[in-house]
Scaffold this active site. Structure first.
Site, PDB file in Angstrom:
ATOM      1  N   THR A  13      10.005  -8.842 -12.109  1.00  0.00           N
ATOM      2  CA  THR A  13       9.591  -9.816 -11.971  1.00  0.00           C
ATOM      3  C   THR A  13       8.230 -10.057 -10.897  1.00  0.00           C
ATOM      4  O   THR A  13       8.324  -9.127  -9.545  1.00  0.00           O
ATOM      5  CB  THR A  13      10.252 -11.053 -11.662  1.00  0.00           C
ATOM      6  N   GLY A  15       1.125  -0.781  -0.008  1.00  0.00           N
ATOM      7  CA  GLY A  15       0.183  -0.028  -0.103  1.00  0.00           C
ATOM      8  C   GLY A  15       1.212   1.472  -0.003  1.00  0.00           C
ATOM      9  O   GLY A  15       0.747   2.271  -0.476  1.00  0.00           O
ATOM     10  N   THR A  16       2.031   1.471   0.641  1.00  0.00           N
ATOM     11  CA  THR A  16       3.101   2.352   0.601  1.00  0.00           C
ATOM     12  C   THR A  16       3.660   2.926  -0.323  1.00  0.00           C
ATOM     13  O   THR A  16       3.165   3.431  -1.081  1.00  0.00           O
ATOM     14  CB  THR A  16       4.359   2.052   1.838  1.00  0.00           C
ATOM     15  N   HIS A  49      -2.503  -7.376   2.558  1.00  0.00           N
ATOM     16  CA  HIS A  49      -2.399  -8.031   3.803  1.00  0.00           C
ATOM     17  C   HIS A  49      -3.131  -7.564   5.142  1.00  0.00           C
ATOM     18  O   HIS A  49      -3.490  -8.135   6.557  1.00  0.00           O
ATOM     19  CB  HIS A  49      -1.624  -7.839   4.384  1.00  0.00           C
ATOM     20  N   CYS A 101       6.981   4.564  19.929  1.00  0.00           N
ATOM     21  CA  CYS A 101       8.278   4.762  20.499  1.00  0.00           C
ATOM     22  C   CYS A 101       9.092   5.153  19.386  1.00  0.00           C
ATOM     23  O   CYS A 101       9.907   4.230  18.628  1.00  0.00           O
ATOM     24  CB  CYS A 101       8.721   3.566  21.397  1.00  0.00           C
ATOM     25  N   GLN A 117      -7.600   0.824   4.020  1.00  0.00           N
ATOM     26  CA  GLN A 117      -8.468   0.628   5.075  1.00  0.00           C
ATOM     27  C   GLN A 117     -10.571   0.532   5.234  1.00  0.00           C
ATOM     28  O   GLN A 117     -10.285  -0.532   5.742  1.00  0.00           O
ATOM     29  CB  GLN A 117      -8.332   1.591   6.249  1.00  0.00           C
ATOM     30  N   ASN A 129      -6.553   5.359   9.300  1.00  0.00           N
ATOM     31  CA  ASN A 129      -6.390   3.268  10.068  1.00  0.00           C
ATOM     32  C   ASN A 129      -6.706   3.817  11.413  1.00  0.00           C
ATOM     33  O   ASN A 129      -6.417   2.633  12.151  1.00  0.00           O
ATOM     34  CB  ASN A 129      -4.860   3.536   9.173  1.00  0.00           C
TER      35      ASN A 129
HETATM   36  N1  PLP Z   1      -2.395   3.466   4.309  1.00  0.00           N
HETATM   37  C1  PLP Z   1      -2.916   2.870   5.252  1.00  0.00           C
HETATM   38  C2  PLP Z   1      -4.288   3.465   5.439  1.00  0.00           C
HETATM   39  C3  PLP Z   1      -2.915   2.088   5.970  1.00  0.00           C
HETATM   40  O1  PLP Z   1      -3.134   1.542   7.038  1.00  0.00           O
HETATM   41  C4  PLP Z   1      -1.547   1.236   5.708  1.00  0.00           C
HETATM   42  C5  PLP Z   1      -0.926   0.299   6.747  1.00  0.00           C
HETATM   43  O2  PLP Z   1      -0.946   0.708   8.273  1.00  0.00           O
HETATM   44  C6  PLP Z   1      -0.983   1.844   4.205  1.00  0.00           C
HETATM   45  C7  PLP Z   1      -0.996   2.861   3.925  1.00  0.00           C
HETATM   46  C8  PLP Z   1       0.201   1.334   4.369  1.00  0.00           C
HETATM   47  O3  PLP Z   1       0.205  -0.404   3.588  1.00  0.00           O
HETATM   48  P1  PLP Z   1       1.220  -0.679   3.557  1.00  0.00           P
HETATM   49  O4  PLP Z   1       1.284  -2.357   5.053  1.00  0.00           O
HETATM   50  O5  PLP Z   1       0.900  -2.389   2.175  1.00  0.00           O
HETATM   51  O6  PLP Z   1       2.616  -1.007   3.377  1.00  0.00           O
END
Ligand code: PLP
Length: 393
Positions: free
Chosen positions: A239, A73-74, A203, A327, A181, A153
């Protein structure tokens, strides 16, 4: 230590479901062909990827050729924002987002600031929801992109995506939403919502870690993030993570079934937890709008104590949850999301997030409600802040 695990941290990650694992296994073993190879073993992998692509597309009402698999997602957030920024910088260098985005969005924006872009971080209201009028106010002649998350999130608040999509369409500005989310919890239709780019991750929906996708509406002007081979129609070389993508496809298919029914069940658990905590623990604050939030999200602050300590006590009972504080370098920094709600630092420190899945039961919530008041009480007895507050009363 309890032998039984009570997992209330599904917003952090989820367990791979049995069906997803079964779908993935052949691609970790006998079906190992490179999807770019033309012989049958390779074509089998390619077919499996295309099948997963169609499943992701279907879940958000997109076309298969508008879905690009990524490593997370990042990565999807990074690609959407940097990709649109660099492809459109001649038109303008202004981007609008909110102050409660995930760090995948916020830190990408911070990076772009260093590259000469200007970012407006629109504050959310006290309930954790952005007012679309405040987004509209920030739009200028050089605004090229709006990036507003679908659901948060930490506090689960759901943003007015449809209204923001209308603004973006009318002003002819690209609109990206981080739906990591939201997928599987809320109905997502990129067409009716006027979304141009949308990020998702496997995930969070009982799929594998390390695989995500970006929806890019046909015709969107976006630069590539990764440069390499011809994979993903030359948009993202490397790949493919075939097993991961297949698992993602299966997870999306399963999570898209009966969203309404699952939401109703999660809401029951959420309301049971919130009501129970408010009743049994004095000085409890519920963070984020009580209704416009993800069905399985509970986020509360217990005054006078720290979230991290609650987590350690819960852990001893086999209860896994999360806190808004992180932390960092020895000092506890409260979450930017809780601070954005206007909570003072000392209260934001005492936060607890519970994120339920349909595997959780009412019995588990009852167990939590039985144990948590004692933990909070014990921690408060050790807290100078609490002792002082009692003296004042
Ligand atoms: N964006 C949101 C709102 C999320 O909750 C998360 C994961 O915590 C991410 C992006 C990032 O996703 P990933 O863990 O697949 O990089």
């Amino acid at each position: 230590m309890s032998n039984h695990i009570h997992y209330f941290d599904n917003a952090a990650t989820t367990k791979i479901s049995k069906d997803v694992l079964e779908a993935m296994l052949p691609f970790l073993n006998e079906s190992y062909g490179n999807p770019s190879s033309i012989y049958s073993l390779g074509r089998e992998s390619k077919r499996a990827i295309e099948d997963a692509r169609e499943k992701v597309a279907k879940a958000i009402n997109a076309q298969g050729n508008e879905i690009f698999f990524t490593g997370s997602g990042t990565e999807s957030d990074n690609w959407a924002i940097k990709g649109v920024a660099f492809a459109n910088e001649k038109k303008g260098k202004h981007i609008i987002t909110t102050n409660i985005e995930h760090h995948a969005v916020l830190n990408t924006c911070k990076y772009l600031e260093k590259k000469g872009f200007e970012i407006s971080y629109v504050p959310v209201e006290k309930n954790g929801i952005v007012d679309p009028k405040n987004i509209l106010k920030e739009i200028r002649g050089d605004t090229i992109l709006l990036s507003v998350m679908f659901a948060n999130n930490e506090i689960g608040t759901i943003q007015p995506i449809k209204e923001i999509g209308e603004i973006a369409k009318e002003k002819k500005i690209y609109f990206h939403t981080d739906a990591v989310q939201a997928l599987g919890k809320l109905e997502i239709d990129v067409q009716s919502l006027n979304v141009d780019l949308l990020s998702v991750s496997a995930h969070k929906i009982n799929g594998p870690k390390g695989v995500g996708a970006l929806f890019v509406k046909k015709g969107t002007d976006i630069e590539n993030l990764l440069h390499g081979g011809g994979q993903e129609t030359k948009r993202r070389g490397s790949t493919e993570n075939v097993a991961g993508i297949v698992g993602f496809g299966k997870a999306v298919e399963l999570t898209s079934k009966d969203i309404k029914g699952k939401s109703e069940y999660l809401e029951t658990l959420r309301e049971m937890a919130v009501e129970g905590l408010l009743k049994s623990i004095p000085d409890t604050i519920v963070n984020g709008d009580r209704e416009r939030r993800l069905p399985g999200n509970v986020n509360v602050c217990f005054k006078y104590i720290e979230g991290e300590s609650i987590l350690l006590f819960l852990d001893q009972l086999g209860i896994f949850a999360s806190s808004g504080s992180a932390c960092t370098s020895g000092s506890l920094e409260p979450s930017h999301v809780l601070l954005a709600l206007g909570l003072p630092h000392e209260i934001a420190h005492g936060s607890l997030r519970l994120s339920f899945s349909i595997e959780n039961t009412e019995e588990e919530v009852k167990y939590l409600l039985e144990k948590l008041p004692q933990i909070v009480e014990r921690l408060r007895m050790m807290s100078p802040l609490y002792v002082d507050s009692r003296k004042k009363k």
